[in-house]
Scaffold this active site. Sequence first.
Site, PDB file in Angstrom:
ATOM      1  N   MET A 116      13.587  24.134   2.154  1.00  0.00           N
ATOM      2  CA  MET A 116      12.780  23.426   1.168  1.00  0.00           C
ATOM      3  C   MET A 116      13.651  22.644   0.189  1.00  0.00           C
ATOM      4  O   MET A 116      13.307  21.518  -0.198  1.00  0.00           O
ATOM      5  CB  MET A 116      11.893  24.402   0.393  1.00  0.00           C
ATOM      6  CG  MET A 116      10.984  23.729  -0.624  1.00  0.00           C
ATOM      7  SD  MET A 116       9.967  24.891  -1.552  1.00  0.00           S
ATOM      8  CE  MET A 116       8.823  25.425  -0.277  1.00  0.00           C
ATOM      9  N   LYS A 172       0.839  -1.200   0.000  1.00  0.00           N
ATOM     10  CA  LYS A 172       0.000   0.000   0.000  1.00  0.00           C
ATOM     11  C   LYS A 172       0.877   1.254   0.000  1.00  0.00           C
ATOM     12  O   LYS A 172       2.100   1.180   0.097  1.00  0.00           O
ATOM     13  CB  LYS A 172      -0.921  -0.012   1.227  1.00  0.00           C
ATOM     14  CG  LYS A 172      -0.179  -0.021   2.558  1.00  0.00           C
ATOM     15  CD  LYS A 172      -1.123  -0.103   3.725  1.00  0.00           C
ATOM     16  CE  LYS A 172      -0.328  -0.135   5.031  1.00  0.00           C
ATOM     17  NZ  LYS A 172      -1.206  -0.122   6.216  1.00  0.00           N
ATOM     18  N   TYR A 225      18.133  29.438   8.204  1.00  0.00           N
ATOM     19  CA  TYR A 225      17.008  30.204   8.721  1.00  0.00           C
ATOM     20  C   TYR A 225      16.986  30.206  10.250  1.00  0.00           C
ATOM     21  O   TYR A 225      17.235  29.186  10.895  1.00  0.00           O
ATOM     22  CB  TYR A 225      15.688  29.610   8.222  1.00  0.00           C
ATOM     23  CG  TYR A 225      15.414  29.844   6.759  1.00  0.00           C
ATOM     24  CD1 TYR A 225      15.284  31.132   6.249  1.00  0.00           C
ATOM     25  CD2 TYR A 225      15.263  28.777   5.883  1.00  0.00           C
ATOM     26  CE1 TYR A 225      15.019  31.359   4.910  1.00  0.00           C
ATOM     27  CE2 TYR A 225      14.996  28.982   4.537  1.00  0.00           C
ATOM     28  CZ  TYR A 225      14.879  30.274   4.051  1.00  0.00           C
ATOM     29  OH  TYR A 225      14.612  30.486   2.728  1.00  0.00           O
ATOM     30  N   ARG A 238      -8.620  -0.342  16.774  1.00  0.00           N
ATOM     31  CA  ARG A 238      -8.690   0.559  15.631  1.00  0.00           C
ATOM     32  C   ARG A 238      -9.780   0.054  14.697  1.00  0.00           C
ATOM     33  O   ARG A 238     -10.845   0.641  14.600  1.00  0.00           O
ATOM     34  CB  ARG A 238      -7.317   0.638  14.944  1.00  0.00           C
ATOM     35  CG  ARG A 238      -7.202   1.721  13.892  1.00  0.00           C
ATOM     36  CD  ARG A 238      -5.799   1.811  13.336  1.00  0.00           C
ATOM     37  NE  ARG A 238      -5.375   0.581  12.682  1.00  0.00           N
ATOM     38  CZ  ARG A 238      -4.179   0.434  12.096  1.00  0.00           C
ATOM     39  NH1 ARG A 238      -3.297   1.437  12.119  1.00  0.00           N
ATOM     40  NH2 ARG A 238      -3.856  -0.702  11.504  1.00  0.00           N
TER      41      ARG A 238
END
EC number: 5.1.1.1
Length: 360
Positions: free
Chosen positions: A303, A36, A255, A131
């Site tokens: 990024m 999956k 940053y 679940r």
Amino acid sequence: MMYRPAKAFIYLQALKKNLEQAQALAPKSKVLAVIKANGYGHGIERVAHHLSHADAFGVASIDEAMLLRQKGFLHRILLLEGLFSESEIPVVIQNRLDVVIHSEHQLNWLLNSKISIQLNIWIKVDTGMHRLGFDIQQLASVIAKLERSENDFCIQVMSHFASADETSEHSNLFTEKQIERFEDCTCQYQYPRSLANSAGLIRYPQSHYDWVRPGIALYGAGAIPNSDFTSLAVMQLESEIIAIKTIQVGESVGYGNTWVAQRKSIIGVVAIGYGDGYPRHAKTGTPVIINGQRFPLVGRVSMDMITVDLTDMSSQANIGDSAILWGQELSVDEIASFSGTIGYELLCGITQRVPMIEVQ
């Protein structure tokens, strides 16, 4: 065609060998290979082709199953979450898919439909994951309804481990309790059973039953401490140094000025970032391999770029030198641990702009 330096190499022989190891661990069981989420980020068609010796495939939804059928795969394909709508039943019939049922509404959809083929049904019982799954006390009633139906249902029974990959005493006891519950509620039936995921396959041979369902172990992640299963990394994420800078004591990198040089430092800029799927929350100190040596990431992940402290490099670094972000020499699980996540997420998170290059 020219690419950004960021590339994901997919080692196909590693994938095959991991399946062979899984089969060897459970020689009396059939193997349902879980592919999956686009083959855990490796490409579902590619993965299915190189896991073709598995007895069946597990997917999350009909769209994944349909892609496999359209590509010519004739394996049994199990919808692990079952049906999301009653309208999916004709597609299931047409494509001869196996279906998990975990709740009353799914059961009623099937019982109220006229099904023209023998349909493989996997009844999911909840042994503690809480679940998906019927309560254990409901299993007898569910089986009885399916057996009385005019439709031809071929029944299997399954459950799912909550913490088989955890090695604490509490987790071990919980997993053993799940096995006990599953055995107690299914032992009176002759239907095929399935419980073991990757961790169950490796750590709990008593959970193998008729089907095992390896997932993450097939891709070389989710390592189990102190086990003999040596899963080989299938994906190797690489890029290159695109700039080298020398900074002075007290100067910062990236940053937010989060990393400040305590000494005169050589900083390598590597073309990889969260836009490629490298984790933004990777901490300073996260290892990167360059020229066979491990060096720490410093500052924030951008990024498109990360910065690496090359000051202690024994030989000179050069523009274009390869940087390994994870793979055969550096486990994706280790990178995940520096990023507050798990290897599954990193493998599934590689973005479309990163080309995948098959290595035979």
